[in-house]
Structure formats: C-alpha cells, structure tokens
Write an enzyme that holds these catalytic residues in place. Sequence first.
Site, short mmCIF file in Angstrom:
data_model
loop_
_atom_site.label_atom_id
_atom_site.label_comp_id
_atom_site.label_asym_id
_atom_site.label_seq_id
_atom_site.Cartn_x
_atom_site.Cartn_y
_atom_site.Cartn_z
N CYS A 2 0.83 -1.19 0.00
CA CYS A 2 0.00 0.00 0.00
C CYS A 2 0.87 1.25 0.00
CB CYS A 2 -0.94 0.10 1.19
SG CYS A 2 -2.09 -1.25 1.32
N ARG A 27 4.07 -0.26 -4.77
CA ARG A 27 3.80 -0.74 -3.42
C ARG A 27 2.52 -1.57 -3.34
NH1 ARG A 27 6.70 1.80 0.49
NH2 ARG A 27 5.12 1.27 2.02
N TRP A 74 -2.55 -2.85 -1.66
CA TRP A 74 -2.14 -4.26 -1.76
C TRP A 74 -2.92 -4.95 -0.65
CZ3 TRP A 74 0.43 -7.92 1.34
CH2 TRP A 74 0.96 -9.02 0.65
N ASN A 100 -1.70 2.33 5.58
CA ASN A 100 -0.75 1.30 5.15
C ASN A 100 -0.33 0.52 6.39
OD1 ASN A 100 2.78 1.60 4.29
ND2 ASN A 100 1.45 -0.15 4.08
N GLY A 101 -0.41 -0.82 6.32
CA GLY A 101 -0.03 -1.63 7.49
C GLY A 101 -1.23 -2.39 8.01
N GLU A 473 18.88 -16.66 -7.20
CA GLU A 473 18.38 -15.36 -7.64
C GLU A 473 17.79 -15.44 -9.05
OE1 GLU A 473 17.60 -12.75 -6.27
OE2 GLU A 473 17.65 -11.17 -7.78
N LYS A 477 13.92 -14.50 -9.97
CA LYS A 477 13.53 -13.51 -10.99
C LYS A 477 12.52 -14.11 -11.94
CE LYS A 477 14.62 -10.74 -9.37
NZ LYS A 477 15.29 -10.11 -8.29
N GLU A 480 9.03 -14.66 -10.22
CA GLU A 480 8.21 -13.53 -9.82
C GLU A 480 7.68 -12.70 -10.97
OE1 GLU A 480 10.25 -10.86 -7.15
OE2 GLU A 480 12.07 -10.93 -8.32
N HIS A 496 20.98 -35.49 -5.14
CA HIS A 496 20.33 -35.95 -3.91
C HIS A 496 18.81 -35.78 -3.97
CE1 HIS A 496 24.19 -36.56 -1.98
NE2 HIS A 496 24.56 -35.36 -2.41
N LYS A 595 6.49 -4.00 -3.94
CA LYS A 595 7.93 -3.72 -3.85
C LYS A 595 8.40 -3.73 -2.40
CE LYS A 595 11.88 -2.18 -5.59
NZ LYS A 595 12.65 -3.25 -6.22
C1 F6R Z 1 12.75 -9.84 -5.50
C2 F6R Z 1 12.38 -8.82 -4.55
C3 F6R Z 1 12.05 -9.21 -3.15
C4 F6R Z 1 12.83 -8.31 -2.19
C5 F6R Z 1 12.43 -8.59 -0.74
C6 F6R Z 1 13.25 -7.77 0.23
O1 F6R Z 1 13.00 -9.30 -6.75
O2 F6R Z 1 12.34 -7.66 -4.89
O3 F6R Z 1 12.32 -10.55 -2.92
O4 F6R Z 1 14.19 -8.55 -2.40
O5 F6R Z 1 11.08 -8.29 -0.57
O6 F6R Z 1 13.09 -6.41 0.02
P1 F6R Z 1 14.06 -5.38 0.69
O7 F6R Z 1 15.42 -5.55 0.11
O8 F6R Z 1 13.48 -4.02 0.38
O9 F6R Z 1 14.06 -5.66 2.16
#
Ligand code: F6R
Length: 600
Positions: A2, A27, A74, A100-101, A473, A477, A480, A496, A595
């Site tokens: 949010c 967000r 969100w 927000n929260g 990683e 990517k 997501e 394994h 995000k």
């Molecule tokens: C993946 C991604 C998330 C963030 C995670 C932590 O692309 O963006 O997995 O890495 O939510 O976010 P931060 O670094 O802001 O704590």
Amino acid sequence: MCGIVGYVGEDYAVPILLSALERLEYRGYDSAGIAVIEDGKLIVEKKVGKIRELVRALWGKQYKAKIGIGHTRWATHGAPSEKNAHPHTDERMEFAVVHNGIIENYLELKKELENEGRRFSSETDTEVIAHLISKYYEGDLLQAVLKTVKRLKGAFAFAVISVHEPDKIVGVKTGSPLVVGLGKNENFLASDIPAILPYTRNVISLDDGEVAVLTKDSVDIYDFDGVPVSKEVFVVPWDILSAEKGGFKHFMLKEIFEQPKAVADTIGGFLSQDLSFPFDLSKVNRIVTIACGTSYHAGLVGKYWIEKNAGIPVEVIYASEFRYADVPVDENTLVLAISQSGETADTRFAALSAKEKGAAVVGIVNVVGSSLDREADFTLYTHAGPEIGVAATKTFTAQLAVLYLASLLFARRRGRIDREEFYKKVELFSEVTKKMEKVLELSDQIAEVAAKYKKFKDFLYLGRWLNYPIALEGALKLKEISYIHAEGYPAGEMKHGPIALIDENMPVVVIAPQDRVYEKMISNLEEVLSRKGRVISVGFEGDKVLKEKSETFIGIPEVEAEFSPLVTVIPLQLLAYHIADQLGLDVDQPRNLAKTVTVE
Ligand code: F6R
C-alpha cells in the site's frame, strides 16, 4: 504494501495526488482511491485495478480541491474491491483515512464501535480508524487522532483529512514508512520519497510514534503524547529523472542497464563514507546476516567473501525465520541487516530483536532515511538510486558491492590486510563494472533465448560456491515476473533429489564460469545431459567445452572468479525479463507482489 500520499497547497490536489500515486504503484496495485475536500464537502473516488483506472474514472471531473489524500492498495484485510479500496470514511463523511499496514486489534474495535451503533461498509481494518477519529473528535483533529492512535495495535501509517478542518492533513507513523515533503506554499505526505520527487527534495522522515500536522504553510511534528518534536530536514540526493523510464520499455530493463553505474556509485559512496562504527569490530566473533528475497541472496554471496577475506564466521538467515527462532546473538555478534527499501517488516523486526539482545546492527540500505537506516547502529549505503521495478536488480548488484567492500574493511580492521592491499583489491573490484557493461550487450541475444524457452513450465537453475546464490536469484527472478515455476539449487545437491525431475521438458540453467568449481559443474551438467535435460549455460565466452555441451550457450566476458556473481546474474535477470515481456506480462508490477513488504 500500500502507498499513501497527501497534498495541501495552492495547486489543484487531484492531478498531484494521481501522479504521486503512480510513482507509488509499485507498493500495491489492486485498487486505488483519493479523497479531497471541495466546497466544504468530502469527495471520495475509488476504483478497482491500477491507478490508470482511477485516472480514467476522474476524466472530465475537474475537481478544484487544494487538499487531499490518496492510496494505492495491496490487499491484506478484505478482497480487492471498490468497497474495500481506500480512502475509508466515517458514516457522516466527515473524516477520510488512507492507511498502510495492519491494525491487529481491529475486530475487537469494530465490535465495540458497532455496539455503539456505528455501521461499517467495508471488510478492512482501516475503517475502524475513521470511526474512532469521528468518535473522539471534539473540535481538534490532532487530539482526536492522538486518542485514536492510543487504541490501535500493530504496525501502520495513516493520513486523515476532515471537513471540520479543511486546511489540514494529519499523518501518523508507527511501523510503516511515512515522509513529509516540504514545498513552497505546499506540503506533501507520502509512503516513499519517489512519490514527491517532482515537487520537492526537502524531506522529513517521520520516526515511529510520531504525528505530522500539515497545512500549506506549516509542518508540525508531535509524539503520541502531543509533545512537539523537532526534526531535521534532509535533501534527497536523487532527482526525478532517476525515477522515470528514460526511453526504456520497462523500469526493470532500465534498472538492469543501470547496474554498472549503481555498482560504481556504491563503490564511490563506500569509500567516501565515514566508516567509524559505534562499536569495536575487533570484538566481533560472528556475523549473522538477516534479509529477505533478493537481499537474502546477496547476503549468501557476502558470506563467502566475509569468511574468506575477514575470517569471521557468517550465518545467513531469512529475517522472517530469525525473529521467531532462538538464534544465539550477543554483544560479540554483528548483525548485518540487508534491505533495499529499509522498510521490510521481517528484516526490521528481526534487526530490532537482535539489537535488544545486545548485538550491533549494521544496515545495508538503499533508501536513506528509511526505518532500518534509522534503527540500525550504523548504515552502509547502496547508491543505486530509486528502484521502481518490483523485481530487484540494480540494488542486488549494489548490495554485492557493499558486501565485498565490507569484507575488505573487516579484513583491514582485523589486521588481515593493510591499507595498500585494501585499495589494490578495491581497484581490481572496480574493474568488474566494465565486464558488467559488456554483458548488457547480450540483451538482444538473450531475447532470442527467451523466445526459444518461454513455453516451458519448469526451470532448474544450478550453480556452486559463489554462483549458488546466483542460481537462487535467477530462479526467483523468473518466478516472480513470468510466473514460471523455477528452482535454484546447489549443483552438487541435484543428485540428492531434484535430478528425478529432469527430462526434455525441464530447461536447466547452468552457471559455470571457469573457477575452482568449474570441473564439478561440468560433471553435474553431464548428469543433466544423460537424463535428456536441456542445458542453457552461462560461462566465459571462450569456453568451447561448455558451449559444445549446451543446447544454448550464453558467453560472458572472463572475470575474476571472486567477482563473477556481479556478472553472471545479469544474463539471468535479462532472461527472466525477456521471457516475461514476450509473454505479455506486467514486468514492473507482477501479480500478487509489492515492492516493499511492510507486513509480516
Ligand atoms: C525480489 C524482490 C524481493 C525483495 C524482498 C526484500 O526481486 O524484490 O524478494 O528482495 O522483498 O526487500 P528489501 O530488500 O526491500 O528488504
């Protein structure tokens, strides 16, 4: 998780609120809304879907209000729908709230308010805030908000406007982020800095337990007892251009291409930062790294560097697991809390609990003034600029840069290397940005690879040693942004269990630069081939063996083994990007994600 905004000034509020919300859309984006006060009346407009749906709904309406609040959601409590979209109001439409929260005790409060005869119109926790403010209002909005806040449990931020005091926005922060932007004859409130960058770079970051009262000419901050608090104004080093797409199709692609600069700026920033920690590094006998998602993967790479260079044992734990486990930490433990946003609830709360146990907390943060930045004992900054794409890219490589430099710094403070060696290694490391530039030239070739493999439903990513976290990683990517199932695995672990999955329908991405584990990687690749697996490999451009054995080979420039993660990750980011783009998906705002995750 949010985004909230507020504007009070001399301009029309609606276009400013909408443009600020667009920059906060990362967000959350399942519904959006605004509330403004015009001719003494509260007007609320909401729409399910992205901000553009709200913009469309407002076309031609020409509101002239000069004060308002806005929200992009969100969903946590209540499905995405118009009735659950913010702003929420009391029944008499005198108070409007964006939030927000999470209000943890909202059910109990809702019951109490319903018993008093108040009727609710949504399933959200937010609505209790509007009703409580209305209940406590006796001619002073700030006092009503202070009384309300004392009834609420949880981590949250909210903003409220009222027809009774139509020149005022009151904003509250405890747990979730909230900043005040200072303009000339206008002031702003927002969950995050990029929202207000086109209007001002002068910002006050609110701390937990603070309330801001904004009019067009004044900003006053109070604690929850109503005692005035004096705050510093800081000037944001980012400009608005860095928060716009600059000719790229998506923010994610732009941010992938910004990585050499992000790493170079981070190195420069690290070297010019005053690195006098407020604790004695020589007493540290153990490091615990806490982080989530991509930041966690950076922590895994950092472990190898810190253990090798500084000789300090490092444990890397998901922040969400750390908080409720009994991980021993004490005054000899250094906790590295890595978070791009500095607002991730899991990471912040884990860091605070480590601090309570006596550990020193060093944050690795991209957003200056964020909650973790202020809560940590010391912060090392990534200088990546604002990252808008929901999938983290440039902040990941910038985190790697900080972690590598920190490993050298720790080594130096512990007498393992001298000043000269430190700078020699930094210089060598800086060269990696040139290799990163070169890999970016592969974008078109990788787009072709994406076209070939985008129809597959499952991918496996394999790497060893420093490139094991890169396998994780790469898989994250892909998952997501393209919604394709992918798993990252340490290549040696494949036999394994996961080897059972391999067949001609499972592309296997093998990360195999010519380093100390190269031969082992080739053996693992053979195991994949003998089970009819399709190999997409990432290796050094002159590596004929790897090329011959792979169905598809992505050749990257040769790089020092130790620094390879900064280079090998780029083709994987590009592969995920091009697959998602070719599948027609919303690369910058993938479904179900946000995000900044400010809930546990
Ligand atoms: C993946 C991604 C998330 C963030 C995670 C932590 O692309 O963006 O997995 O890495 O939510 O976010 P931060 O670094 O802001 O704590």
